[in-house]
Design a protein around this motif. Structure first.
Motif, PDB file in Angstrom:
ATOM      1  N   UNK A 278       0.833  -1.207   0.000  1.00  0.00           N
ATOM      2  CA  UNK A 278       0.000   0.000   0.000  1.00  0.00           C
ATOM      3  C   UNK A 278       0.867   1.257   0.000  1.00  0.00           C
ATOM      4  N   UNK A 279       1.965   1.201   0.740  1.00  0.00           N
ATOM      5  CA  UNK A 279       2.879   2.345   0.808  1.00  0.00           C
ATOM      6  C   UNK A 279       3.516   2.607  -0.548  1.00  0.00           C
ATOM      7  N   UNK A 280       3.956   1.557  -1.231  1.00  0.00           N
ATOM      8  CA  UNK A 280       4.549   1.721  -2.550  1.00  0.00           C
ATOM      9  C   UNK A 280       3.545   2.250  -3.558  1.00  0.00           C
ATOM     10  N   UNK A 281       2.309   1.738  -3.487  1.00  0.00           N
ATOM     11  CA  UNK A 281       1.256   2.201  -4.400  1.00  0.00           C
ATOM     12  C   UNK A 281       0.946   3.671  -4.163  1.00  0.00           C
ATOM     13  N   UNK A 282       0.865   4.055  -2.889  1.00  0.00           N
ATOM     14  CA  UNK A 282       0.587   5.451  -2.549  1.00  0.00           C
ATOM     15  C   UNK A 282       1.711   6.354  -3.041  1.00  0.00           C
ATOM     16  N   UNK A 283       2.949   5.910  -2.832  1.00  0.00           N
ATOM     17  CA  UNK A 283       4.098   6.718  -3.239  1.00  0.00           C
ATOM     18  C   UNK A 283       4.108   6.917  -4.755  1.00  0.00           C
TER      19      UNK A 283
ATOM     20  N   UNK B 166       1.587   6.740  -6.801  1.00  0.00           N
ATOM     21  CA  UNK B 166       0.433   7.550  -7.212  1.00  0.00           C
ATOM     22  C   UNK B 166       0.688   9.026  -6.956  1.00  0.00           C
ATOM     23  N   UNK B 167       1.214   9.330  -5.745  1.00  0.00           N
ATOM     24  CA  UNK B 167       1.453  10.730  -5.400  1.00  0.00           C
ATOM     25  C   UNK B 167       2.538  11.347  -6.278  1.00  0.00           C
ATOM     26  N   UNK B 168       3.645  10.611  -6.440  1.00  0.00           N
ATOM     27  CA  UNK B 168       4.742  11.130  -7.258  1.00  0.00           C
ATOM     28  C   UNK B 168       4.291  11.310  -8.702  1.00  0.00           C
ATOM     29  N   UNK B 169       3.566  10.317  -9.223  1.00  0.00           N
ATOM     30  CA  UNK B 169       3.076  10.419 -10.589  1.00  0.00           C
ATOM     31  C   UNK B 169       2.139  11.599 -10.780  1.00  0.00           C
ATOM     32  N   UNK B 170       1.235  11.805  -9.805  1.00  0.00           N
ATOM     33  CA  UNK B 170       0.289  12.917  -9.899  1.00  0.00           C
ATOM     34  C   UNK B 170       1.004  14.256  -9.861  1.00  0.00           C
ATOM     35  N   UNK B 171       1.986  14.392  -8.958  1.00  0.00           N
ATOM     36  CA  UNK B 171       2.720  15.660  -8.837  1.00  0.00           C
ATOM     37  C   UNK B 171       3.542  15.924 -10.086  1.00  0.00           C
ATOM     38  N   UNK B 172       4.207  14.910 -10.623  1.00  0.00           N
ATOM     39  CA  UNK B 172       4.998  15.102 -11.845  1.00  0.00           C
ATOM     40  C   UNK B 172       4.104  15.494 -13.019  1.00  0.00           C
ATOM     41  N   UNK B 173       2.924  14.908 -13.058  1.00  0.00           N
ATOM     42  CA  UNK B 173       1.984  15.276 -14.131  1.00  0.00           C
ATOM     43  C   UNK B 173       1.568  16.738 -13.999  1.00  0.00           C
ATOM     44  N   UNK B 174       1.273  17.177 -12.767  1.00  0.00           N
ATOM     45  CA  UNK B 174       0.855  18.564 -12.551  1.00  0.00           C
ATOM     46  C   UNK B 174       1.973  19.553 -12.902  1.00  0.00           C
ATOM     47  N   UNK B 175       3.227  19.134 -12.711  1.00  0.00           N
ATOM     48  CA  UNK B 175       4.346  20.006 -13.049  1.00  0.00           C
ATOM     49  C   UNK B 175       4.612  20.002 -14.562  1.00  0.00           C
ATOM     50  N   UNK B 176       4.562  18.828 -15.172  1.00  0.00           N
ATOM     51  CA  UNK B 176       4.915  18.705 -16.578  1.00  0.00           C
ATOM     52  C   UNK B 176       3.823  19.221 -17.517  1.00  0.00           C
TER      53      UNK B 176
ATOM     54  N   UNK C 161       9.301  13.299   2.034  1.00  0.00           N
ATOM     55  CA  UNK C 161       9.458  13.710   3.434  1.00  0.00           C
ATOM     56  C   UNK C 161       8.234  13.276   4.245  1.00  0.00           C
ATOM     57  N   UNK C 162       7.038  13.510   3.700  1.00  0.00           N
ATOM     58  CA  UNK C 162       5.809  13.107   4.398  1.00  0.00           C
ATOM     59  C   UNK C 162       5.733  11.587   4.538  1.00  0.00           C
ATOM     60  N   UNK C 163       6.070  10.886   3.456  1.00  0.00           N
ATOM     61  CA  UNK C 163       6.034   9.417   3.499  1.00  0.00           C
ATOM     62  C   UNK C 163       7.072   8.888   4.484  1.00  0.00           C
ATOM     63  N   UNK C 164       8.268   9.491   4.506  1.00  0.00           N
ATOM     64  CA  UNK C 164       9.333   9.035   5.407  1.00  0.00           C
ATOM     65  C   UNK C 164       8.939   9.208   6.869  1.00  0.00           C
ATOM     66  N   UNK C 165       8.326  10.358   7.194  1.00  0.00           N
ATOM     67  CA  UNK C 165       7.899  10.602   8.584  1.00  0.00           C
ATOM     68  C   UNK C 165       6.853   9.577   8.999  1.00  0.00           C
TER      69      UNK C 165
END
Length: 356
Positions: free
Chosen positions: A147-152, A154-164, A202-206
């Motif tokens: 679940x942690x890997x899937x969340x990571x 998804x979040x990274x993919x969504x943020x990269x899409x919003x930036x690109x 950072x949020x995921x690591x905490x």
């Protein structure tokens, strides 16, 4: 009850249990913290070292391309070319690579103190057992990691899409950009993505660090029986300790009885107390060489009688000396007068017997 049942482990881990876990290399650790530190190092390199790395590579590679017609690509020439290119890349990336490695080590060390243990190298059947592998595959920890890997992702993919996505209109003109302009644009875009990814990590690591510490603490919990066993090991088996005390007492008693024949006088309460005192010329005060009550007192009297040590009955003095003086110690000052009278009486008695 089944051994190792988590429902039995209701007690907080002791300090010794935690130390033993650390010695075996079992410490709370989050790989997400290491990933965050590593990515942080990459971000710093891109921000402050990208131009230096680019400069280190651009000079030799540009010169190589400009004289590409002179390059030998047959046999040893091609191998020499690969060596040169590899040497340029290694030299340019060595310091950034070391920096990333140090950041990764720092990610481990910030979570716990250094661990040197060969426990993880020992062969274990559970590591090759298919059944144990299936249990690990479908365990709660495996599901959390999934679940942690899937969340990571998804979040990274969504943020990269919003930036690109807003930058899509600049993609086509990139082919006609000047090299310096292209590098600046690429670095700026990379920094935006790295900063966003770093914030997510950072949020995921905490969160993961808190979860791993919680899981580790739960795993270290002990059953009531384990706590009792550890206390017994730390303090010693009460049965063995009692046996040792008994042996020491017996040895002490034997040494005490062996000193009775050297006593100058034995002061007794006829049935309960006996205190053997030794006094020689030059001594500051008489010394207690033996004392006892009941059966021990009886044994002292019998031994004194057999060795012809004088016995004086003085119940108050016998009780007072027994309570106030320890073995091999001089009698207290407050008993000097009473004891002096007894020893004086014994010496007069010896002198009288000697005269007769």
């Amino acid at each position: 009850m089944a051994e190792g049942d988590d429902s039995e482990k209701t007690e907080e881990p002791t300090h010794r249990k935690l130390e033993k876990a650390h010695e075996q290399g079992d410490v709370p650790k989050s790989q997400e913290v290491v990933t965050f530190f590593t990515m942080g190092a990459v971000t710093l390199i891109v921000a402050f070292g990208a131009s230096s790395v680019t400069h280190s590579l651009s000079g030799p590679l540009t010169a190589m391309l400009e004289h590409s017609g002179d390059l030998r690509l047959d046999g040893g020439g091609l191998l020499h070319l690969w060596y040169n290119v590899g040497d340029y890349i290694f030299t340019a990336l060595l310091i950034p690579f070391l920096f990333v490695m140090i950041a990764g080590v720092g990610g481990h060390m910030i979570q716990h103190r250094p661990v040197l243990s060969g426990e993880g190298l020992k062969p274990k059947f559970s590591k090759v057992s298919p059944l144990a592998g299936l249990k690990r595959l479908f365990s709660a920890e495996a599901l959390v990691n999934f679940a942690k890997g899937l969340l990571k992702m998804s979040l990274v993919g969504a943020v990269l899409f919003l930036i690109m996505w807003p930058q899509r209109r600049y993609m086509a003109p990139m082919v006609s950009m000047d090299l310096a302009e292209l590098l600046a644009f690429t670095q700026d875009l990379s920094m935006q993505m790295l900063k966003a990814v770093l914030a997510i990590l950072a949020l995921i690591a905490i969160g993961d660090l808190m979860w791993q510490r919680h899981r580790w603490t739960q795993k270290q919990r002990m059953s009531v029986q384990e706590v009792k066993e550890e206390h017994k090991q730390a303090e010693g088996d009460p049965t063995i300790k009692a046996k040792i005390r008994q042996i020491r007492l017996e040895r002490s008693r034997k040494r005490m009885m062996a000193a009775v024949p050297s006593a100058s006088v034995v002061i007794t309460n006829p049935t309960h107390y006996a205190v053997a005192l030794k006094y020689e010329t030059g001594m500051p005060a008489p010394v207690c060489v033996a004392k006892g009550v009941d059966q021990v007192a009886l044994r002292i009297r019998e031994l004194a009688t057999s060795k012809e040590v004088p016995i004086v009955e003085n119940p108050p003095l016998a009780r007072a000396l027994y309570a106030s003086v320890d073995l091999d110690q001089m009698i207290p000052e407050e008993h000097y007068k009473a004891v002096a009278e007894v020893i004086g009486f014994v010496m007069r008695l010896k002198n009288r017997n000697a005269d007769t």
